[in-house]
Design a protein around this motif. Structure first.
Motif, PDB file in Angstrom:
ATOM      1  N   LEU A 102       0.820  -1.370   0.239  1.00  0.00           N
ATOM      2  CA  LEU A 102      -0.031  -0.216  -0.059  1.00  0.00           C
ATOM      3  C   LEU A 102       0.988   1.250  -0.107  1.00  0.00           C
ATOM      4  O   LEU A 102       0.454   2.364  -0.542  1.00  0.00           O
ATOM      5  CB  LEU A 102      -0.667  -0.117   1.235  1.00  0.00           C
ATOM      6  CG  LEU A 102      -1.977  -1.103   1.302  1.00  0.00           C
ATOM      7  CD1 LEU A 102      -2.691  -1.067   2.502  1.00  0.00           C
ATOM      8  CD2 LEU A 102      -2.693  -0.913   0.173  1.00  0.00           C
ATOM      9  N   ALA A 103       1.895   1.169   0.761  1.00  0.00           N
ATOM     10  CA  ALA A 103       2.899   2.332   0.829  1.00  0.00           C
ATOM     11  C   ALA A 103       3.351   2.670  -0.475  1.00  0.00           C
ATOM     12  O   ALA A 103       3.988   3.607  -0.722  1.00  0.00           O
ATOM     13  CB  ALA A 103       4.020   2.153   2.017  1.00  0.00           C
ATOM     14  N   ARG A 104       3.559   1.858  -1.524  1.00  0.00           N
ATOM     15  CA  ARG A 104       3.849   1.999  -2.842  1.00  0.00           C
ATOM     16  C   ARG A 104       2.809   2.783  -3.865  1.00  0.00           C
ATOM     17  O   ARG A 104       3.074   3.218  -4.949  1.00  0.00           O
ATOM     18  CB  ARG A 104       4.450   0.775  -3.501  1.00  0.00           C
ATOM     19  CG  ARG A 104       5.736   0.185  -2.755  1.00  0.00           C
ATOM     20  CD  ARG A 104       6.458  -0.779  -3.643  1.00  0.00           C
ATOM     21  NE  ARG A 104       5.691  -1.978  -3.707  1.00  0.00           N
ATOM     22  CZ  ARG A 104       5.609  -3.093  -2.860  1.00  0.00           C
ATOM     23  NH1 ARG A 104       6.676  -2.894  -1.904  1.00  0.00           N
ATOM     24  NH2 ARG A 104       5.241  -4.036  -3.016  1.00  0.00           N
ATOM     25  N   GLU A 105       1.734   2.881  -3.371  1.00  0.00           N
ATOM     26  CA  GLU A 105       0.564   3.637  -4.031  1.00  0.00           C
ATOM     27  C   GLU A 105       0.702   4.982  -3.977  1.00  0.00           C
ATOM     28  O   GLU A 105       0.871   5.401  -2.534  1.00  0.00           O
ATOM     29  CB  GLU A 105      -0.748   3.159  -3.623  1.00  0.00           C
ATOM     30  CG  GLU A 105      -0.974   1.525  -4.008  1.00  0.00           C
ATOM     31  CD  GLU A 105      -1.199   1.247  -5.325  1.00  0.00           C
ATOM     32  OE1 GLU A 105      -1.371   2.058  -6.105  1.00  0.00           O
ATOM     33  OE2 GLU A 105      -1.098  -0.031  -5.354  1.00  0.00           O
ATOM     34  N   PRO A 106       0.377   5.779  -4.868  1.00  0.00           N
ATOM     35  CA  PRO A 106       0.276   7.201  -4.864  1.00  0.00           C
ATOM     36  C   PRO A 106      -0.895   7.748  -3.982  1.00  0.00           C
ATOM     37  O   PRO A 106      -0.818   9.049  -3.462  1.00  0.00           O
ATOM     38  CB  PRO A 106       0.647   7.917  -5.926  1.00  0.00           C
ATOM     39  CG  PRO A 106      -0.069   6.761  -6.987  1.00  0.00           C
ATOM     40  CD  PRO A 106       0.084   5.347  -6.412  1.00  0.00           C
ATOM     41  N   ARG A 107      -1.868   6.860  -4.153  1.00  0.00           N
ATOM     42  CA  ARG A 107      -3.157   7.496  -3.496  1.00  0.00           C
ATOM     43  C   ARG A 107      -4.245   6.224  -3.192  1.00  0.00           C
ATOM     44  O   ARG A 107      -4.242   5.437  -4.045  1.00  0.00           O
ATOM     45  CB  ARG A 107      -4.047   8.263  -4.655  1.00  0.00           C
ATOM     46  CG  ARG A 107      -5.299   8.733  -4.042  1.00  0.00           C
ATOM     47  CD  ARG A 107      -5.972   9.577  -5.233  1.00  0.00           C
ATOM     48  NE  ARG A 107      -7.232  10.355  -4.628  1.00  0.00           N
ATOM     49  CZ  ARG A 107      -8.323  10.662  -5.450  1.00  0.00           C
ATOM     50  NH1 ARG A 107      -8.197  10.470  -6.756  1.00  0.00           N
ATOM     51  NH2 ARG A 107      -9.287  11.145  -4.861  1.00  0.00           N
ATOM     52  N   LEU A 108      -4.806   6.261  -2.026  1.00  0.00           N
ATOM     53  CA  LEU A 108      -5.622   5.384  -1.492  1.00  0.00           C
ATOM     54  C   LEU A 108      -7.090   5.968  -1.003  1.00  0.00           C
ATOM     55  O   LEU A 108      -7.202   6.978  -0.397  1.00  0.00           O
ATOM     56  CB  LEU A 108      -4.996   4.716  -0.184  1.00  0.00           C
ATOM     57  CG  LEU A 108      -3.647   3.748  -0.557  1.00  0.00           C
ATOM     58  CD1 LEU A 108      -3.321   3.302   1.085  1.00  0.00           C
ATOM     59  CD2 LEU A 108      -3.840   2.717  -1.353  1.00  0.00           C
ATOM     60  N   LEU A 109      -8.138   5.169  -1.539  1.00  0.00           N
ATOM     61  CA  LEU A 109      -9.220   5.669  -1.097  1.00  0.00           C
ATOM     62  C   LEU A 109      -9.895   4.512  -0.299  1.00  0.00           C
ATOM     63  O   LEU A 109     -10.029   3.589  -0.712  1.00  0.00           O
ATOM     64  CB  LEU A 109     -10.445   5.879  -2.390  1.00  0.00           C
ATOM     65  CG  LEU A 109     -10.338   6.880  -3.259  1.00  0.00           C
ATOM     66  CD1 LEU A 109      -9.049   7.052  -4.172  1.00  0.00           C
ATOM     67  CD2 LEU A 109     -11.548   7.123  -3.857  1.00  0.00           C
ATOM     68  N   LEU A 110      -9.985   5.040   1.210  1.00  0.00           N
ATOM     69  CA  LEU A 110     -10.365   4.281   2.265  1.00  0.00           C
ATOM     70  C   LEU A 110     -11.886   4.327   2.379  1.00  0.00           C
ATOM     71  O   LEU A 110     -12.493   5.394   2.666  1.00  0.00           O
ATOM     72  CB  LEU A 110      -9.588   4.456   3.339  1.00  0.00           C
ATOM     73  CG  LEU A 110      -8.125   4.532   3.505  1.00  0.00           C
ATOM     74  CD1 LEU A 110      -7.489   4.808   4.645  1.00  0.00           C
ATOM     75  CD2 LEU A 110      -7.619   3.304   2.844  1.00  0.00           C
ATOM     76  N   LEU A 111     -12.674   3.014   2.126  1.00  0.00           N
ATOM     77  CA  LEU A 111     -14.111   3.007   2.178  1.00  0.00           C
ATOM     78  C   LEU A 111     -14.421   2.494   3.376  1.00  0.00           C
ATOM     79  O   LEU A 111     -14.239   1.262   3.910  1.00  0.00           O
ATOM     80  CB  LEU A 111     -14.574   2.325   0.899  1.00  0.00           C
ATOM     81  CG  LEU A 111     -16.083   2.157   0.790  1.00  0.00           C
ATOM     82  CD1 LEU A 111     -16.548   3.624   0.230  1.00  0.00           C
ATOM     83  CD2 LEU A 111     -16.387   1.373  -0.611  1.00  0.00           C
ATOM     84  N   CYS A 112     -15.136   3.393   4.228  1.00  0.00           N
ATOM     85  CA  CYS A 112     -15.638   2.615   5.784  1.00  0.00           C
ATOM     86  C   CYS A 112     -16.989   2.285   5.639  1.00  0.00           C
ATOM     87  O   CYS A 112     -17.641   3.262   5.262  1.00  0.00           O
ATOM     88  CB  CYS A 112     -15.270   3.865   6.734  1.00  0.00           C
ATOM     89  SG  CYS A 112     -13.606   4.690   6.660  1.00  0.00           S
ATOM     90  N   GLY A 113     -17.428   1.005   6.005  1.00  0.00           N
ATOM     91  CA  GLY A 113     -18.729   0.811   6.169  1.00  0.00           C
ATOM     92  C   GLY A 113     -19.175   1.011   7.539  1.00  0.00           C
ATOM     93  O   GLY A 113     -18.615   1.544   8.442  1.00  0.00           O
ATOM     94  N   ARG A 114     -20.493   0.719   7.582  1.00  0.00           N
ATOM     95  CA  ARG A 114     -21.211   0.835   8.948  1.00  0.00           C
ATOM     96  C   ARG A 114     -22.273  -0.256   8.913  1.00  0.00           C
ATOM     97  O   ARG A 114     -22.593  -0.859   7.693  1.00  0.00           O
ATOM     98  CB  ARG A 114     -21.792   2.213   9.001  1.00  0.00           C
ATOM     99  CG  ARG A 114     -20.837   3.304   9.846  1.00  0.00           C
ATOM    100  CD  ARG A 114     -20.763   3.142  10.984  1.00  0.00           C
ATOM    101  NE  ARG A 114     -19.537   3.830  11.770  1.00  0.00           N
ATOM    102  CZ  ARG A 114     -19.241   4.005  12.935  1.00  0.00           C
ATOM    103  NH1 ARG A 114     -20.128   3.730  14.116  1.00  0.00           N
ATOM    104  NH2 ARG A 114     -18.208   4.523  13.606  1.00  0.00           N
ATOM    105  N   TYR A 115     -23.147  -0.171  10.073  1.00  0.00           N
ATOM    106  CA  TYR A 115     -24.146  -1.197  10.118  1.00  0.00           C
ATOM    107  C   TYR A 115     -23.918  -2.438   9.906  1.00  0.00           C
ATOM    108  O   TYR A 115     -22.849  -3.120  10.283  1.00  0.00           O
ATOM    109  CB  TYR A 115     -25.430  -0.600   9.407  1.00  0.00           C
ATOM    110  CG  TYR A 115     -25.639   0.916   9.618  1.00  0.00           C
ATOM    111  CD1 TYR A 115     -25.627   1.374  10.876  1.00  0.00           C
ATOM    112  CD2 TYR A 115     -25.502   1.703   8.327  1.00  0.00           C
ATOM    113  CE1 TYR A 115     -25.885   2.824  10.924  1.00  0.00           C
ATOM    114  CE2 TYR A 115     -25.695   3.142   8.588  1.00  0.00           C
ATOM    115  CZ  TYR A 115     -25.657   3.679   9.839  1.00  0.00           C
ATOM    116  OH  TYR A 115     -25.776   5.105  10.002  1.00  0.00           O
ATOM    117  N   GLU A 116     -24.609  -3.251   9.216  1.00  0.00           N
ATOM    118  CA  GLU A 116     -24.480  -4.769   8.511  1.00  0.00           C
ATOM    119  C   GLU A 116     -23.352  -4.676   7.405  1.00  0.00           C
ATOM    120  O   GLU A 116     -23.246  -5.615   6.825  1.00  0.00           O
ATOM    121  CB  GLU A 116     -25.708  -5.379   8.301  1.00  0.00           C
ATOM    122  CG  GLU A 116     -26.485  -5.497   9.591  1.00  0.00           C
ATOM    123  CD  GLU A 116     -25.737  -6.345  10.627  1.00  0.00           C
ATOM    124  OE1 GLU A 116     -25.266  -7.491  10.251  1.00  0.00           O
ATOM    125  OE2 GLU A 116     -25.747  -6.014  11.809  1.00  0.00           O
TER     126      GLU A 116
END
Length: 240
Positions: A102-116
């Motif tokens: 992951l550290a070699r990627e220039p950009r990360l989109l972190l998708l956070c879930g909730r509920y079920e």
């Protein structure tokens, strides 16, 4: 390195980004962290982003439309669309090897879930990298996203006072994973809810879910089995 965090609770990150090494890295221009509220992309007049799961069961499931629209809009805000990372108990285990990738990627989109969790068509559409920080369940993906950010920034040159301070981490425990979840609408972007979940046959739904759970668990356990070598006799595996 740029992080874009998509969440229903962006306020959780306000204090986090202003503390310690992360704050220093942001001030130095080595790291950029942006937070985005998924609810800003809902088309529901009541700003709803979740609905009841098809097939019955407790809790609510995040709908595909607001999540997918949010990801598309955020991806367009920079030249590189970035790598989408979905924080989910069904994901591959976060190990130091994964952190290095992951550290070699220039950009990360972190998708956070909730509920079920997420309508499974989100996963089918995005084909994200699915990550889990362990065989346990958090209230949402925000804390796991912070774990990812914390681990990754340590490998960015200049963030640590001594770059040798970064330590290797890995662990793997087999466990049962949840079956895919779906909610309204029945058909979305050419992807349909499995017929069994619309049948009203509770025994068939239970059988399908059990089979899907077993299939996911077996696949995930086989994948995880190759990540960690057994400890040398008489020693204790390193902690995380």
């Amino acid at each position: 390195m740029r992080f874009d965090v998509l969440t229903l609770f962006p306020g959780i990150f306000e204090s986090y980004v202003g503390q310690s090494l992360l704050a220093d890295a942001i001030a130095a221009g080595s790291v950029q962290v942006n937070t985005w509220n998924i609810r800003d992309w809902t088309l529901n007049k009541h700003d709803r982003v979740d609905d009841r799961p098809f097939g019955g069961g407790p809790g609510m499931v995040l709908m595909a439309q607001p999540v997918l629209d949010a990801v598309g809009a955020v991806q367009a805000k920079a030249e590189s669309p970035g790598t989408v990372v979905m924080l989910t108990p069904a994901g591959e285990r976060l190990t130091q090897r994964v952190v290095e990738e992951l550290a070699r990627e220039p950009r990360l989109l972190l998708l956070c879930g909730r509920y079920e969790g997420f309508d499974d068509r989100i996963r089918q559409t995005l084909s994200p990298r699915e990550l889990s920080i362990g065989d346990f369940v958090c209230n949402g993906g925000e804390v796991p996203a912070m774990v990812v950010i914390d681990a990754v920034i340590r490998l960015i040159p200049g963030v640590l006072g001594d770059e040798q301070s970064a330590a290797d981490e890995s662990h793997s425990e087999p466990g049962r994973l949840e079956y895919p979840q779906f909610t309204r609408p029945r058909s979305f972007r050419g992807l349909d809810v499995p017929d069994v979940l619309l049948s009203g046959n509770h025994a068939a739904v239970a059988k399908w879910r059990r089979e899907q759970s077993e299939r996911r668990s077996q696949t995930n356990n086989e994948r995880r089995a190759g990540d960690v070598s057994p400890p040398v006799s008489g020693t204790t595996p390193p902690g995380d």
